[in-house]
Design a protein around this motif. Structure first.
Motif, PDB file in Angstrom:
ATOM      1  N   LEU A   1       0.855  -1.175   0.000  1.00 15.58           N
ATOM      2  CA  LEU A   1       0.000   0.000   0.000  1.00 15.58           C
ATOM      3  C   LEU A   1       0.895   1.229   0.000  1.00 15.58           C
ATOM      4  O   LEU A   1       2.013   1.199   0.513  1.00 15.58           O
ATOM      5  N   PHE A   2       0.375   2.341  -0.552  1.00 16.57           N
ATOM      6  CA  PHE A   2       1.175   3.557  -0.672  1.00 16.57           C
ATOM      7  C   PHE A   2       0.377   4.762  -0.177  1.00 16.57           C
ATOM      8  O   PHE A   2      -0.840   4.823  -0.333  1.00 16.57           O
ATOM      9  N   ALA A   3       1.097   5.720   0.427  1.00 16.90           N
ATOM     10  CA  ALA A   3       0.520   7.007   0.811  1.00 16.90           C
ATOM     11  C   ALA A   3       1.446   8.089   0.277  1.00 16.90           C
ATOM     12  O   ALA A   3       2.667   8.013   0.465  1.00 16.90           O
ATOM     13  N   GLU A   4       0.880   9.087  -0.394  1.00 18.40           N
ATOM     14  CA  GLU A   4       1.692  10.119  -1.031  1.00 18.40           C
ATOM     15  C   GLU A   4       1.143  11.498  -0.709  1.00 18.40           C
ATOM     16  O   GLU A   4      -0.056  11.684  -0.514  1.00 18.40           O
ATOM     17  N   GLY A   5       2.051  12.499  -0.686  1.00 22.25           N
ATOM     18  CA  GLY A   5       1.647  13.875  -0.457  1.00 22.25           C
ATOM     19  C   GLY A   5       2.839  14.767  -0.237  1.00 22.25           C
ATOM     20  O   GLY A   5       3.831  14.358   0.382  1.00 22.25           O
ATOM     21  N   LYS A   6       2.788  15.990  -0.772  1.00 16.16           N
ATOM     22  CA  LYS A   6       3.851  16.990  -0.603  1.00 16.16           C
ATOM     23  C   LYS A   6       5.225  16.449  -1.005  1.00 16.16           C
ATOM     24  O   LYS A   6       6.222  16.674  -0.319  1.00 16.16           O
ATOM     25  N   GLY A   7       5.260  15.693  -2.095  1.00 16.08           N
ATOM     26  CA  GLY A   7       6.529  15.220  -2.616  1.00 16.08           C
ATOM     27  C   GLY A   7       7.107  14.000  -1.928  1.00 16.08           C
ATOM     28  O   GLY A   7       8.224  13.584  -2.230  1.00 16.08           O
ATOM     29  N   ILE A   8       6.372  13.391  -1.024  1.00 21.03           N
ATOM     30  CA  ILE A   8       6.881  12.198  -0.325  1.00 21.03           C
ATOM     31  C   ILE A   8       6.043  10.983  -0.703  1.00 21.03           C
ATOM     32  O   ILE A   8       4.899  11.105  -1.154  1.00 21.03           O
ATOM     33  N   LYS A   9       6.638   9.796  -0.487  1.00 21.21           N
ATOM     34  CA  LYS A   9       5.923   8.560  -0.756  1.00 21.21           C
ATOM     35  C   LYS A   9       6.287   7.540   0.313  1.00 21.21           C
ATOM     36  O   LYS A   9       7.464   7.329   0.599  1.00 21.21           O
ATOM     37  N   ALA A  10       5.277   6.923   0.907  1.00 27.20           N
ATOM     38  CA  ALA A  10       5.474   5.900   1.934  1.00 27.20           C
ATOM     39  C   ALA A  10       4.876   4.597   1.444  1.00 27.20           C
ATOM     40  O   ALA A  10       3.901   4.587   0.683  1.00 27.20           O
ATOM     41  N   ARG A  11       5.458   3.507   1.899  1.00 24.78           N
ATOM     42  CA  ARG A  11       5.000   2.175   1.503  1.00 24.78           C
ATOM     43  C   ARG A  11       4.676   1.363   2.749  1.00 24.78           C
ATOM     44  O   ARG A  11       5.403   1.441   3.744  1.00 24.78           O
ATOM     45  N   GLY A  12       3.598   0.592   2.715  1.00 27.92           N
ATOM     46  CA  GLY A  12       3.209  -0.178   3.889  1.00 27.92           C
ATOM     47  C   GLY A  12       2.489  -1.462   3.530  1.00 27.92           C
ATOM     48  O   GLY A  12       2.188  -1.732   2.367  1.00 27.92           O
TER      49      GLY A  12
END
Length: 287
Positions: free
Chosen positions: A176-187
């Motif tokens: 799963l991914f969360a993105e915002g303000k130029g960042i990207k997280a994976r979980g």
């Protein structure tokens, strides 16, 4: 191939809210799990007056999770009685002893050190031990015996919900991914919550409306080294479990966020849609 295990839970009083005794047919150890309020009643159990390893835990304000302390002693009951007056956080205890008295002092110290190291690495609870000593050197046969005892302890702890020492297994397919303000997280999402994976990026400057609770959590993760400052953003140095997807999303995005909407798979489906589709599929194919 994983070998099956048999574990039996005996409830002396018949009330599952009271003392639980966990045994395995192929294991010389046994576990005693009980609420702190029952310590005075558990004293009648002769086994916990002898040598063993114990884990005590209870709720904390740290990252939605519990606090945990791991100890060992020649008289576990005496140790717990001391903790009853000195440590406020714990509500539950699990005591592990050897029915055959085969574990010696060095092996108990070894198992305690291994448990502290595991809990510190996984970071699913705040470890209340003041230090994390290296496991003592043991002869190969003694170390192997201690490792078997440890593996069975971990099974017992998992059975009673004390999952402080292992990473969770995912319950959804893929990342799963969360993105915002130029960042990207994976979980990954599992039965214990949402795990944000190492290397995930975090918005550095939170919005003014971000809750105090999430702000404190971000600071705590920085202090613990789970997050590091990369200049333009923060970054996770290791996998980290959050009980709720929304907490994970809010930490990552630096704003109030609905995790069931913000976390999406590679096709753009939200976590909510993924779970709803999974439920519908299971209802359609109950077998």
């Amino acid at each position: 191939m994983m070998v099956g295990k048999i574990a039996r839970i005996y409830i002396p009083s018949g009330n599952p809210e009271e003392l639980l005794i966990i045994r395995m047919p192929d294991w010389a150890g046994e576990g005693y799990v009980f609420h702190r309020a029952l310590l005075s009643l558990v004293k009648r159990e002769r086994e916990i007056r002898g040598p063993g390893i114990y884990v005590i835990w209870g709720p904390s304000e740290w990252n939605e999770g519990p606090s945990v302390y791991i100890g060992e002693g020649d008289n576990v009951l005496q140790q717990l009685e001391e903790h009853e007056g000195q440590k406020e956080f714990w509500t539950h205890a699990a005591v592990f002893t050897s029915k055959s008295l085969s574990l010696d002092k060095a092996q108990c110290i070894y198992i305690k050190a291994r448990l502290v190291a595991l809990a510190s690495e996984v970071k699913r609870a705040k470890v209340e031990n003041e230090n994390s000593d290296e496991p003592p050197s043991l002869f190969e046969a003694d170390r192997a015996e201690a490792e078997v005892f440890l593996r069975n302890m971990l099974i017992c702890l998992h059975l009673v919900g004390a999952n402080f020492f292992v990473n969770q297994s995912p319950s959804t397919k893929g990342f799963l991914f969360a993105e915002g303000k130029g960042i990207k997280a994976r979980g990954i999402y599992g039965t214990d919550g949402l795990t944000v994976l190492a290397g995930s990026q975090v918005v550095k400057e939170p919005t003014p409306s971000l809750s105090r609770y999430i702000r404190q959590m971000r600071l705590m993760l920085l202090e613990q080294g789970v997050l590091v400052d990369r200049g333009t953003h923060y970054e996770f140095t290791q996998d980290h479990v959050f009980k709720y997807p929304s907490t994970a999303a809010s930490v990552v995005l630096g704003r109030s966020a609905n995790g069931f909407v913000e976390w999406k798979d590679e096709n753009g489906f939200t976590l909510r849609e993924i779970l709803e589709n999974k439920t519908a599929s299971q209802d359609a194919n109950p077998g």
